[in-house]
Design an enzyme around this catalytic site. Sequence first.
Site, PDB file in Angstrom:
ATOM      1  NE  ARG A  30       9.105  54.370  70.608  1.00  0.00           N
ATOM      2  CZ  ARG A  30       9.135  53.420  71.535  1.00  0.00           C
ATOM      3  NH1 ARG A  30      10.240  52.700  71.696  1.00  0.00           N
ATOM      4  NH2 ARG A  30       8.092  53.174  72.301  1.00  0.00           N
ATOM      5  CG  HIS A 101      23.932  58.420  73.968  1.00  0.00           C
ATOM      6  ND1 HIS A 101      24.925  59.347  73.737  1.00  0.00           N
ATOM      7  CD2 HIS A 101      24.094  57.454  73.026  1.00  0.00           C
ATOM      8  CE1 HIS A 101      25.638  58.973  72.690  1.00  0.00           C
ATOM      9  NE2 HIS A 101      25.160  57.813  72.246  1.00  0.00           N
TER      10      HIS A 101
HETATM   11  P1  5GP Z   1      26.506  56.898  69.611  1.00  0.00           P
HETATM   12  O1  5GP Z   1      27.086  56.397  68.309  1.00  0.00           O
HETATM   13  O2  5GP Z   1      27.000  58.279  69.948  1.00  0.00           O
HETATM   14  O3  5GP Z   1      26.635  55.935  70.757  1.00  0.00           O
HETATM   15  O4  5GP Z   1      24.942  56.978  69.358  1.00  0.00           O
HETATM   16  C1  5GP Z   1      24.294  58.108  68.874  1.00  0.00           C
HETATM   17  C2  5GP Z   1      22.885  57.674  68.510  1.00  0.00           C
HETATM   18  O5  5GP Z   1      22.090  58.835  68.356  1.00  0.00           O
HETATM   19  C3  5GP Z   1      22.803  56.896  67.177  1.00  0.00           C
HETATM   20  O6  5GP Z   1      22.240  55.613  67.425  1.00  0.00           O
HETATM   21  C4  5GP Z   1      21.907  57.766  66.305  1.00  0.00           C
HETATM   22  O7  5GP Z   1      21.029  57.018  65.489  1.00  0.00           O
HETATM   23  C5  5GP Z   1      21.162  58.618  67.328  1.00  0.00           C
HETATM   24  N1  5GP Z   1      20.752  59.932  66.861  1.00  0.00           N
HETATM   25  C6  5GP Z   1      21.516  60.809  66.136  1.00  0.00           C
HETATM   26  N2  5GP Z   1      20.822  61.941  65.913  1.00  0.00           N
HETATM   27  C7  5GP Z   1      19.600  61.771  66.516  1.00  0.00           C
HETATM   28  C8  5GP Z   1      18.442  62.617  66.624  1.00  0.00           C
HETATM   29  O8  5GP Z   1      18.395  63.753  66.144  1.00  0.00           O
HETATM   30  N3  5GP Z   1      17.382  62.097  67.308  1.00  0.00           N
HETATM   31  C9  5GP Z   1      17.398  60.844  67.845  1.00  0.00           C
HETATM   32  N4  5GP Z   1      16.301  60.438  68.481  1.00  0.00           N
HETATM   33  N5  5GP Z   1      18.475  60.036  67.767  1.00  0.00           N
HETATM   34  C10 5GP Z   1      19.557  60.500  67.108  1.00  0.00           C
END
Ligand code: 5GP
Length: 116
Positions: A30, A101
């Site tokens: 999650r 991701h």
């Molecule tokens: P991006 O902006 O790189 O596509 O998405 C990164 C996602 O990782 C964001 O939605 C953010 O909330 C999530 N995220 C950041 N740090 C953590 C963490 O330590 N654990 C989890 N489960 N999600 C994280």
Amino acid sequence: MDNDCLFCRIVAGEIPATVVHETDTTLAFRDIDPKAPVHVLVIPKEHHADVVTLAQNDPAGSADLLAACAAVAELEGLTGDGYRVIFNVGAFGGQEVFHVHAHVVGGKPLGPMVSR
Ligand code: 5GP
Ligand code: ZN
């Protein structure tokens, strides 16, 4: 594993996460800051910076990742109403974590894909 990578550290069990699905090659957990009732991140266990690098270097891993997204959508009850699978890439794409991701997001109508 990249020791400086947050998601590699989650795979290694060094940082806790709420895991909802796991295969030999993928992990789904999650999002810590969910943007919808369901917001799950699906990653390959191997480090690749973004979806393009993954696709170029590991086609089988790419297929595994998409299959894991489908499994998560099924597990989370999203398949009837629909949902969104998002890969952010690079600065303009809003990517913050440079371990590829997929965001599997749903549980409510999500509105337009991007704002103008
Ligand atoms: P991006 O902006 O790189 O596509 O998405 C990164 C996602 O990782 C964001 O939605 C953010 O909330 C999530 N995220 C950041 N740090 C953590 C963490 O330590 N654990 C989890 N489960 N999600 C994280
Ligand atoms: Zn990584």
